[in-house]
Design an enzyme around this catalytic site. Structure first.
Site, PDB file in Angstrom:
ATOM      1  N   ASN A 146       1.152   0.863  -0.389  1.00  0.00           N
ATOM      2  CA  ASN A 146       0.335   0.239   0.660  1.00  0.00           C
ATOM      3  C   ASN A 146       1.224  -0.775   1.356  1.00  0.00           C
ATOM      4  OD1 ASN A 146      -1.486  -1.189   2.196  1.00  0.00           O
ATOM      5  ND2 ASN A 146      -2.540  -2.134   0.459  1.00  0.00           N
ATOM      6  N   LYS A 185       0.654  -2.411   4.006  1.00  0.00           N
ATOM      7  CA  LYS A 185      -0.097  -3.490   4.681  1.00  0.00           C
ATOM      8  C   LYS A 185       0.485  -3.705   6.094  1.00  0.00           C
ATOM      9  CE  LYS A 185      -1.013  -5.318   0.131  1.00  0.00           C
ATOM     10  NZ  LYS A 185      -1.306  -6.433  -0.737  1.00  0.00           N
ATOM     11  N   HIS A 219     -10.039  -2.588   0.755  1.00  0.00           N
ATOM     12  CA  HIS A 219      -9.042  -3.426   0.077  1.00  0.00           C
ATOM     13  C   HIS A 219      -9.573  -4.858   0.023  1.00  0.00           C
ATOM     14  CE1 HIS A 219      -5.329  -5.580  -0.724  1.00  0.00           C
ATOM     15  NE2 HIS A 219      -4.837  -4.437  -1.159  1.00  0.00           N
ATOM     16  N   GLU A 263      -8.136  -2.959  -8.288  1.00  0.00           N
ATOM     17  CA  GLU A 263      -7.133  -3.971  -7.987  1.00  0.00           C
ATOM     18  C   GLU A 263      -7.740  -5.361  -8.187  1.00  0.00           C
ATOM     19  OE1 GLU A 263      -3.960  -2.343  -5.104  1.00  0.00           O
ATOM     20  OE2 GLU A 263      -5.634  -3.026  -3.888  1.00  0.00           O
ATOM     21  N   GLY A 270      -0.112  -9.344  -5.361  1.00  0.00           N
ATOM     22  CA  GLY A 270       0.965 -10.154  -4.782  1.00  0.00           C
ATOM     23  C   GLY A 270       1.295 -11.409  -5.580  1.00  0.00           C
ATOM     24  N   GLU A 290      -8.236  -7.503   0.701  1.00  0.00           N
ATOM     25  CA  GLU A 290      -7.877  -8.278   1.894  1.00  0.00           C
ATOM     26  C   GLU A 290      -8.859  -8.017   3.034  1.00  0.00           C
ATOM     27  OE1 GLU A 290      -3.819  -6.923   1.990  1.00  0.00           O
ATOM     28  OE2 GLU A 290      -3.471  -8.013   0.115  1.00  0.00           O
ATOM     29  N   SER A 324       0.452  -6.149  -8.432  1.00  0.00           N
ATOM     30  CA  SER A 324       1.741  -6.509  -9.049  1.00  0.00           C
ATOM     31  C   SER A 324       2.335  -5.424  -9.936  1.00  0.00           C
ATOM     32  CB  SER A 324       1.615  -7.829  -9.822  1.00  0.00           C
ATOM     33  OG  SER A 324       1.331  -8.886  -8.922  1.00  0.00           O
TER      34      SER A 324
HETATM   35  P1  PGA Z   1       0.969  -5.813  -4.765  1.00  0.00           P
HETATM   36  O1  PGA Z   1      -0.245  -5.321  -3.829  1.00  0.00           O
HETATM   37  O2  PGA Z   1       1.541  -4.586  -5.431  1.00  0.00           O
HETATM   38  O3  PGA Z   1       1.937  -6.455  -3.813  1.00  0.00           O
HETATM   39  O4  PGA Z   1       0.406  -6.775  -5.748  1.00  0.00           O
HETATM   40  C1  PGA Z   1      -1.096  -4.285  -4.243  1.00  0.00           C
HETATM   41  C2  PGA Z   1      -2.122  -4.007  -3.177  1.00  0.00           C
HETATM   42  O5  PGA Z   1      -2.593  -4.941  -2.517  1.00  0.00           O
HETATM   43  O6  PGA Z   1      -2.491  -2.836  -2.941  1.00  0.00           O
END
Ligand code: PGA
Length: 256
Positions: free
Chosen positions: A11, A13, A101, A173, A179, A103, A218
């Site tokens: 992803n 983003k 997601h 997630e 992140g 976000e 992560s």
């Molecule tokens: P990350 O993000 O691997 O950077 O923690 C995962 C995601 O948001 O899909």
């Protein structure tokens, strides 16, 4: 229903300009040469501006990387300035869509509700795409012992009727793991994935056993193998570590 074929999806983003396409090229090249071949599907979901170019790169010489997109509007077309429909993303060559997601669910960002995510998943199917529906608890919810209720509620609320193993993927997630470099323990991952699997079995019958449940948050080359070996973990949704082919290949290697 046999065990699902794992999926490792990147992803990107809102990261990636044209120059990033070289990472997709490198990924294709490395997968082509890989021996043994990783036993999983591989996908990258880049930003929309480079989607069709990514499809062209990945489509070359039987490259084994699928290209997905991120988010969409639930309508086919209309007066929605700045938005994009699932049909448009499908026309650009995307075969899957990351939806709901955290976000996007974030109350201080786009505040997408389960109902909104459900409508978008239906839009993805309408356009012939697979919906990757994300769910996960916040840090406060985990501390408050609400994880299973929150995740269960999101799955129930976001999964439309008509889901199949082919048109739907669930990505668990934990919001606090995204992140942050933090990951849940393998026992915690196993507990949530078992809950999601049971729920899918309840809602979809036999078909539920074939739905891929990804873990995301992560995931890195150093922890991928451990996380991917947890029961009911059928792959990963990877943010930061999917931006460089080398890191992403290190995660895919969990399935080699
Ligand atoms: P990350 O993000 O691997 O950077 O923690 C995962 C995601 O948001 O899909």
């Amino acid at each position: 229903m046999t065990k699902p074929q794992p999926l490792v999806s990147g992803n990107w983003k809102m990261n990636g300009l044209e120059d990033s396409l070289k990472e997709i090229k490198a990924l294709c090249k490395a997968l082509k040469k890989a021996d043994p071949k990783p036993d999983c599907d591989v996908m990258i979901c880049p930003p929309t501006t480079i989607l069709s170019e990514a499809v062209k790169k990945a489509g070359k010489k039987s490259c084994d990387v699928a290209i997905g997109a991120q988010n969409c509007h639930d309508q086919i077309s209309g007066a929605y300035t700045g938005d994009i429909s699932a049909e448009m993303l499908a026309e650009a060559g995307a075969t899957a869509l990351i939806l709901g997601h955290s976000e996007r669910r974030d109350k201080e960002a786009y505040a997408e509700s389960d109902a909104a995510v459900r409508a978008k998943a239906e839009a993805a199917w309408r356009a012939g795409m697979m919906a990757i529906i994300c769910v996960g608890e916040t840090e406060a919810e985990r501390r408050g012992g609400e994880t299973l209720d929150v995740v269960g509620g999101q799955v129930r609320g976001s999964l439309p009727e008509g889901a199949t193993a082919a048109n739907t993927v669930i990505a668990y997630e934990p919001v606090w793991a995204i992140g942050s470099g933090l990951t849940p323990t393998v026992d915690d991952v196993a507990e949530v994935h078992a809950l999601v699997r049971n729920l899918l079995n309840e809602l979809m019958g036999e078909e539920g056993a074939g739905v891929r449940i990804l873990y995301g948050g992560s995931v890195k080359p150093v922890n991928a193998k451990e996380l991917m070996s947890v029961a009911n973990v059928d792959g990963a949704l990877v943010g930061g570590a999917s931006l460089k082919a080398e890191d992403f290949l290190g995660i895919i290697a969990a399935y080699a």
